[in-house]
Scaffold this active site. Structure first.
Site, PDB file in Angstrom:
ATOM      1  N   ARG A  29     -28.105   3.262   1.131  1.00  0.00           N
ATOM      2  CA  ARG A  29     -26.761   1.980   0.492  1.00  0.00           C
ATOM      3  C   ARG A  29     -26.564   1.598   1.840  1.00  0.00           C
ATOM      4  NH1 ARG A  29     -22.262   5.998   0.086  1.00  0.00           N
ATOM      5  NH2 ARG A  29     -21.196   3.809  -0.540  1.00  0.00           N
TER       6      ARG A  29
ATOM      7  N   ARG B 124     -10.102   9.946  -0.954  1.00  0.00           N
ATOM      8  CA  ARG B 124     -10.409   8.074  -0.776  1.00  0.00           C
ATOM      9  C   ARG B 124      -9.429   7.712  -2.320  1.00  0.00           C
ATOM     10  NH1 ARG B 124     -15.724   5.871   0.954  1.00  0.00           N
ATOM     11  NH2 ARG B 124     -14.272   3.615   0.960  1.00  0.00           N
ATOM     12  N   PRO B 125      -8.258   8.243  -2.543  1.00  0.00           N
ATOM     13  CA  PRO B 125      -7.577   7.842  -3.306  1.00  0.00           C
ATOM     14  C   PRO B 125      -7.349   5.830  -4.143  1.00  0.00           C
ATOM     15  CG  PRO B 125      -5.687   7.887  -1.887  1.00  0.00           C
ATOM     16  CD  PRO B 125      -7.317   8.379  -1.667  1.00  0.00           C
ATOM     17  N   ILE B 126      -6.946   5.569  -5.317  1.00  0.00           N
ATOM     18  CA  ILE B 126      -6.873   4.052  -5.704  1.00  0.00           C
ATOM     19  C   ILE B 126      -5.536   4.150  -6.234  1.00  0.00           C
ATOM     20  CG2 ILE B 126      -9.539   4.118  -6.114  1.00  0.00           C
ATOM     21  CD1 ILE B 126      -8.681   4.957  -8.927  1.00  0.00           C
ATOM     22  N   ASP B 127      -4.577   5.190  -5.974  1.00  0.00           N
ATOM     23  CA  ASP B 127      -3.572   4.888  -6.262  1.00  0.00           C
ATOM     24  C   ASP B 127      -2.891   3.603  -6.191  1.00  0.00           C
ATOM     25  OD1 ASP B 127      -4.224   5.802  -3.603  1.00  0.00           O
ATOM     26  OD2 ASP B 127      -1.088   5.812  -3.036  1.00  0.00           O
ATOM     27  N   LEU B 128      -3.236   2.629  -5.119  1.00  0.00           N
ATOM     28  CA  LEU B 128      -2.720   1.824  -4.708  1.00  0.00           C
ATOM     29  C   LEU B 128      -3.068   0.612  -5.554  1.00  0.00           C
ATOM     30  CD1 LEU B 128      -3.269   1.315  -0.760  1.00  0.00           C
ATOM     31  CD2 LEU B 128      -0.931   2.110  -2.094  1.00  0.00           C
TER      32      LEU B 128
ATOM     33  N   CYS C 289     -18.610   8.167  -0.322  1.00  0.00           N
ATOM     34  CA  CYS C 289     -19.246   8.767   0.566  1.00  0.00           C
ATOM     35  C   CYS C 289     -18.259   9.638   1.166  1.00  0.00           C
ATOM     36  CB  CYS C 289     -18.820   8.262   2.173  1.00  0.00           C
ATOM     37  SG  CYS C 289     -19.882   6.213   2.524  1.00  0.00           S
TER      38      CYS C 289
ATOM     39  N   LYS D 123     -23.156  -6.008   2.481  1.00  0.00           N
ATOM     40  CA  LYS D 123     -22.630  -5.124   1.024  1.00  0.00           C
ATOM     41  C   LYS D 123     -21.816  -5.080   0.744  1.00  0.00           C
ATOM     42  CE  LYS D 123     -22.090  -0.106   1.947  1.00  0.00           C
ATOM     43  NZ  LYS D 123     -20.810   0.107   0.975  1.00  0.00           N
ATOM     44  N   ASN D 124     -20.457  -4.868   1.442  1.00  0.00           N
ATOM     45  CA  ASN D 124     -19.020  -4.810   1.313  1.00  0.00           C
ATOM     46  C   ASN D 124     -18.660  -6.335   1.009  1.00  0.00           C
ATOM     47  OD1 ASN D 124     -18.621  -1.998   1.913  1.00  0.00           O
ATOM     48  ND2 ASN D 124     -18.239  -2.443   3.554  1.00  0.00           N
TER      49      ASN D 124
ATOM     50  N   ARG E   8     -17.972   5.032  -4.685  1.00  0.00           N
ATOM     51  CA  ARG E   8     -16.754   3.555  -4.518  1.00  0.00           C
ATOM     52  C   ARG E   8     -16.033   2.811  -5.530  1.00  0.00           C
ATOM     53  NH1 ARG E   8     -11.378   5.142  -3.139  1.00  0.00           N
ATOM     54  NH2 ARG E   8      -9.923   4.072  -2.428  1.00  0.00           N
TER      55      ARG E   8
ATOM     56  N   ASP F 188     -15.635   1.618  10.067  1.00  0.00           N
ATOM     57  CA  ASP F 188     -17.192   1.778   9.633  1.00  0.00           C
ATOM     58  C   ASP F 188     -17.736   1.345  10.754  1.00  0.00           C
ATOM     59  OD1 ASP F 188     -16.443   1.612   7.011  1.00  0.00           O
ATOM     60  OD2 ASP F 188     -17.439  -0.322   6.155  1.00  0.00           O
TER      61      ASP F 188
ATOM     62  N   VAL G 213      -7.990   5.600   9.931  1.00  0.00           N
ATOM     63  CA  VAL G 213      -7.954   4.265   8.745  1.00  0.00           C
ATOM     64  C   VAL G 213      -8.380   5.498   7.436  1.00  0.00           C
ATOM     65  CG1 VAL G 213      -9.317   3.093   7.055  1.00  0.00           C
ATOM     66  CG2 VAL G 213      -8.282   2.305   9.459  1.00  0.00           C
TER      67      VAL G 213
END
Ligand code: UD1
Length: 432
Positions: free
Chosen positions: A398, A123-127, A118, A23-24, A94, A306, A328
């Site tokens: 999912r 779970r930011p996306i600042d990076l 999830c 999936k990933n 996400r 995971d 993590v």
């Protein structure tokens, strides 16, 4: 009312399961098709999962044509596409954030609501945003949506404060058309990253990624139609190996790349599991009661976050006390209260779970709070006495294709009960 899973536990699993495509890995490769103009990307071994369907719908909403049959996908992207992503689709998952980099590279602008996914902590996306800004994008947050613009991205050096998988993938895709060279440092080194590198290279991108955590991308003007193949799903494969461990069964998982799950195999070996590892197959043999082991989740090649919920089930049943440290994600212990309902003895202390092994688990009504927590509850249900009902199954679909069929084929007793079906009779039987 959603459907629920009924598991009659206590059977030793025995048989062979072949792993699905990852999936990933499939999701970022699909997002990479946005970079094409009037061209087609063929992708093989795409798992048939809810998240994949969501990504396909997202690409369609931008104007791409997506055909998906028998695990083969063909994405044709027209010369002109939309740069505005629909909030309802983005909020479902996400990984939708993976379209930001390619959209910005391709259209010079993108609008994307902050994504969902999830419920495993913030779970930011600042990076992702910081990296895009360094490449020359201007980014604003307007009513919870990212509005990004760039008059041509510029190659530069970007050091990631954490080796984020999604940020590495997004920035790599953004850099494909950037002017000059982009050097990404402290990148993620998960196998799925290299699957994306292969796909982008086959489309004509110039990427140098040798596994050291530094990725160099030289901008090109255009890309070509191409084909890509998704790697085996290491998390799915490992989940079924752990199903073997939890039921003291004999389970072979085929079509895997064993070194992608080395950290799990090492921990199982340390716990006393007997296994046979071949080139593309791993078998776990009945090993009796495992011994407690401690572990810490880390970016690859460390132990995957995971797999933390699923390995915890095997450790719940092991002899002695194990400590599992989650480094993590914040709050990735939502499965713990559900496992404790089934008779596990787990205490949470800050980001560690202290697991006192018990001899057996017992069936209960439990809730899948996220994808991998749901998988862990399935394993617990398989190992437990009596009947387990798992609610909020959507999370499991999912990420796991035909999970109940695959497990039933190796001896599990699992049924998906439609929402109307009343299981009161069974629950009462359990209580009495
Ligand atoms: C990917 C996987 C997910 C896996 C995770 C970690 C996909 C589709 N999903 O998620 O299954 O659990 O890697 O192996 O591939 N972070 C920030 N700022 C950012 C980005 C990340 O603080 O901009 C933090 C996250 O909150 C988290 C950690 O970094 O605590 C890891 O996140 P990341 O590696 O980005 O995971 P994802 O790409 O979301």
């Amino acid at each position: 009312m959603e459907s629920k899973m009924k598991i009659i536990g206590g059977t030793q699993l025995k048989g062979k399961i072949s792993a699905q495509g990852a999936k990933n890995a499939a999701l970022p490769v699909m997002a990479a098709a946005i970079l094409l103009k009037g061209k087609t990307l063929k992708i093989e071994r795409v798992p048939n999962l809810l998240d994949v369907v969501t990504m396909a719908d997202l690409l369609r909403s931008l104007g791409a044509e997506v055909r998906f049959r028998d695990h083969e996908m063909e994405i044709s992207t027209p010369e002109e596409i939309s740069w505005e992503t629909p909030p309802d689709l983005v909020r479902k998952m996400r990984a939708s954030s993976l379209v930001l980099g390619p959209l910005l590279a391709r259209c010079g602008k993108a609008v994307m609501p902050l994504p969902g996914g999830c419920s495993i902590g913030s779970r930011p996306i600042d990076l992702h945003l910081k990296g895009l800004t360094r490449m020359g994008a201007s980014i604003e947050l307007v009513h919870g949506a990212v509005h990004a613009r760039a008059d041509g991205l510029r190659g530069c050096r970007i050091y990631l404060d954490f080796p984020s998988v999604g940020a590495t993938e997004n920035l790599m895709m953004a850099a494909v058309f950037a002017q000059g060279e982009t050097v990404l440092e402290n990148t993620a080194r998960e196998p799925e990253i290299f699957n994306l590198v292969e796909a982008l290279r086959s489309m004509g991108a110039f990427i140098d990624a040798d596994g050291t955590g530094v990725i160099r991308i030289k901008g090109v003007d255009d890309l070509e139609s191409a084909s890509a193949t998704v790697i085996p799903d290491r998390v799915e494969a490992a989940t079924y190996i752990l199903a073997g461990a939890a039921t003291n069964g004999e389970v072979t998982v085929s079509e895997v790349i064993p070194n992608h799950i080395d950290s799990l195999l090492a921990k199982l070996e340390e716990a006393g599991a007997s296994m046979t590892v071949k080139e593309t197959e791993v078998t776990i043999h009945p090993s009796g009661r495992l011994k407690a082991v401690s572990l810490k989740t880390l970016p690859y090649p460390g132990f995957p976050t995971d797999l933390q919920p699923q390995v915890m089930v095997a450790l719940c049943l092991a002899e002695g006390t194990s400590v599992v440290q989650e480094s993590v994600f914040q709050s990735r212990f939502l499965h713990v209260s559900e496992l404790n309902k089934m008779g596990a003895k787990i205490d949470i202390q800050s980001n560690s779970a202290i697991i006192n092994g018990v001899e057996s688990l017992a069936g209960a009504d439990v809730i899948a709070t996220d994808l991998r927590a749901g998988a862990a509850l399935v394993l617990a249900g398989l190992a437990a006495r009596d009947i387990t009902y798992i609610h909020h199954l959507g999370h499991i679909f999912r990420g796991y294709e035909n999970m109940e069929e695959k497990l039933c084929a190796i001896g599990a007793d699992i049924a998906i009960l439609p929402s109307e079906e009343d299981s009161k009779g069974d629950s009462q039987a359990l209580r009495s």
